[in-house]
Design an enzyme around this catalytic site. Structure first.
Site, PDB file in Angstrom:
ATOM      1  N   LYS A  76       0.828  -1.194   0.000  1.00 41.31           N
ATOM      2  CA  LYS A  76       0.000   0.000   0.000  1.00 41.31           C
ATOM      3  C   LYS A  76       0.868   1.252   0.000  1.00 41.31           C
ATOM      4  O   LYS A  76       1.983   1.242   0.537  1.00 41.31           O
ATOM      5  CB  LYS A  76      -0.904  -0.031   1.233  1.00 41.31           C
ATOM      6  CG  LYS A  76      -1.888   1.119   1.373  1.00 41.31           C
ATOM      7  CD  LYS A  76      -2.726   0.918   2.625  1.00 41.31           C
ATOM      8  CE  LYS A  76      -3.579   2.145   2.928  1.00 41.31           C
ATOM      9  NZ  LYS A  76      -4.594   2.362   1.874  1.00 41.31           N
ATOM     10  N   GLY A  78       2.498   4.677   1.088  1.00 38.13           N
ATOM     11  CA  GLY A  78       2.741   5.342   2.350  1.00 38.13           C
ATOM     12  C   GLY A  78       3.118   4.453   3.511  1.00 38.13           C
ATOM     13  O   GLY A  78       3.065   4.889   4.664  1.00 38.13           O
ATOM     14  N   VAL A  79       3.502   3.197   3.244  1.00 41.08           N
ATOM     15  CA  VAL A  79       3.838   2.279   4.344  1.00 41.08           C
ATOM     16  C   VAL A  79       5.345   2.172   4.571  1.00 41.08           C
ATOM     17  O   VAL A  79       5.779   1.483   5.489  1.00 41.08           O
ATOM     18  CB  VAL A  79       3.247   0.873   4.092  1.00 41.08           C
ATOM     19  CG1 VAL A  79       1.735   0.937   4.036  1.00 41.08           C
ATOM     20  CG2 VAL A  79       3.818   0.253   2.817  1.00 41.08           C
ATOM     21  N   GLY A  80       6.140   2.841   3.740  1.00 39.73           N
ATOM     22  CA  GLY A  80       7.590   2.800   3.921  1.00 39.73           C
ATOM     23  C   GLY A  80       8.311   1.831   3.015  1.00 39.73           C
ATOM     24  O   GLY A  80       9.394   1.340   3.366  1.00 39.73           O
ATOM     25  N   ASP A 105       8.354   3.045  -9.290  1.00 42.11           N
ATOM     26  CA  ASP A 105       7.234   3.907  -8.907  1.00 42.11           C
ATOM     27  C   ASP A 105       7.324   5.212  -9.693  1.00 42.11           C
ATOM     28  O   ASP A 105       8.351   5.895  -9.629  1.00 42.11           O
ATOM     29  CB  ASP A 105       7.292   4.187  -7.403  1.00 42.11           C
ATOM     30  CG  ASP A 105       6.049   4.889  -6.881  1.00 42.11           C
ATOM     31  OD1 ASP A 105       5.278   5.416  -7.706  1.00 42.11           O
ATOM     32  OD2 ASP A 105       5.848   4.907  -5.660  1.00 42.11           O
TER      33      ASP A 105
END
Length: 393
Positions: A76, A78-80, A105
């Site tokens: 997902k 924004g999870v690092g 990305d």
């Protein structure tokens, strides 16, 4: 023993760097060679003191062997993912593997993680790790410009050239007034994934990438990543249909071609190129599914929504036969003796999410890696080394 290990790794590093000298594209890396050597010794001494052998038992499997291995980190948004991917790449490099970390990305953040400009779509040496570490941010916009140039060259004849190669040149001339080139002025959806696939093909075939024994992918959020992984199957099937259609057209028009004396060399070249592309797609598909050389690592955070999406991602990966063994749960609050009510509620929510993993049919079989929430911004090689020691034990 530590001194012997140090000297053996140092000799290995010099041997690897000599390989880079034989590769013209890696020449810029040697500008900072003295810096790399000085910093690498410092990193090695710290690691030998701070990392007991038993703490790296899980990482031993990932770092062992000289055969090239691919690690894809995704999940997902924004999870690092980027921090975990960059820290893994640094960890590999500090353990003697010439490493390449690639961002697929479209919204790149590798440059931010390494605190270094990695833009431009070319290999950039990362300063700091013990062994050579290079980073590559795939540049979709640059590829789009090349796509537009190809479709617009010679007044849009690029489309006609393609149709000529497919044995449809006469049709292209009849439809020339429709300006087919303008139809390809805007790149099609999925081009970002196609570019990433083309890079994977380069990793497989180009000699300049042979030196890397570890390649780490910082992938896009879940939807893009699933398209990337399913693209080889789609292209393989599509190219197969195109080749069959072309064979039917060639068979139906063979009599006319013989009457007009039309040469078939160009058409044969087009078929050969398509067949070669199809073979490459099969190679990429086999690579994504090779349990000996490829592993997909799911990254998530301890929230119900993130765990649920990770479960769906894991299910999709299994359907695509992509090997997935590990699940990183990032940003876990450390225990505390304070009476902070907010922290207490967050820990309860995180515990509920972690319990979901244990009962989830997709995630429960994965190796669980818990990464703590840290009180510093993970930016730059020293911070990534710190995170890597926390995550990749």
């Amino acid at each position: 023993m530590a001194i012997l290990t140090y000297h053996s790794q140092l000799l290995k590093s010099h041997a690897l760097l000599s390989l880079f000298k034989n590769q013209p594209s890696f020449a810029p890396a040697f500008v900072s060679f003295p810096i790399l050597t000085k910093q690498s010794r410092k990193c090695l001494q710290v690691r030998s003191v701070a990392a007991p052998a038993e703490a790296t038992a899980g990482f031993d499997e990932m770092v062992s062997g000289t055969q090239r291995k691919y690690y894809m980190l995704g999940g997902k948004g924004g999870v690092g993912k980027t921090s975990c991917a960059a820290s893994l790449a640094v960890k590999f490099a500090n353990n003697g593997h010439p490493t390449l970390v690639v961002s697929t990305d479209p919204a790149h953040s590798l440059s931010d993680s390494f605190a270094q400009d990695l833009t431009g779509g070319t290999l950039v040496p990362v300063e700091g790790p013990y062994s050579p570490l290079f980073a590559l941010e795939i540049n979709p916009e640059k590829a789009r410009e090349e796509f537009r140039s190809a479709s617009q060259k010679n007044g849009g004849s690029g489309v006609k050239d393609f149709m000529d190669g497919m044995g449809l040149g006469m049709l292209a001339e009849q439809l020339g007034e429709l300006k087919l080139g303008e139809l390809l002025d805007t790149p099609p959806p999925g081009l970002d994934e196609a570019i990433a696939i083309s890079k994977v093909i380069q990793f497989l075939e180009s000699e300049e990438y042979n030196v890397f024994t570890r390649i780490v992918f910082d992938t896009a959020p879940t939807g893009h990543t699933l398209r990337l992984l399913s693209l080889p199957d789609f292209l393989d099937a599509s190219i197969g249909k195109i080749l069959k259609l072309r064979q039917k057209i060639a068979s139906a028009t063979s009599a006319i071609k013989s009457v007009f004396g039309q040469e078939e060399n160009r058409q044969e070249d087009a078929s050969t190129k398509l067949e070669r592309l199809r073979e490459r797609m099969i190679k990429v598909r086999e690579l994504f599914r090779d349990t000996n050389s490829t592993e997909f690592v799911i990254v998530t955070i301890p929230t119900v929504m993130a765990i649920s999406e990770s479960s769906r991602l894991c299910s999709s990966l299994k359907k695509e036969d992509v090997p997935v063994k590990r699940l990183i749960v990032n940003q876990i609050l450390p225990p505390s003796a304070s009476d902070c009510k907010f922290c207490e509620m967050k820990r309860k929510d995180q515990k509920r999410a972690l319990n979901m993993i244990q009962s989830d049919p997709e995630l429960s079989s994965l190796t669980l890696i818990e990464a703590p929430l840290v009180d510093v911004e993970i930016r730059g090689v020293p911070a990534l080394q710190f995170l890597g020691d926390k995550v990749w034990k």
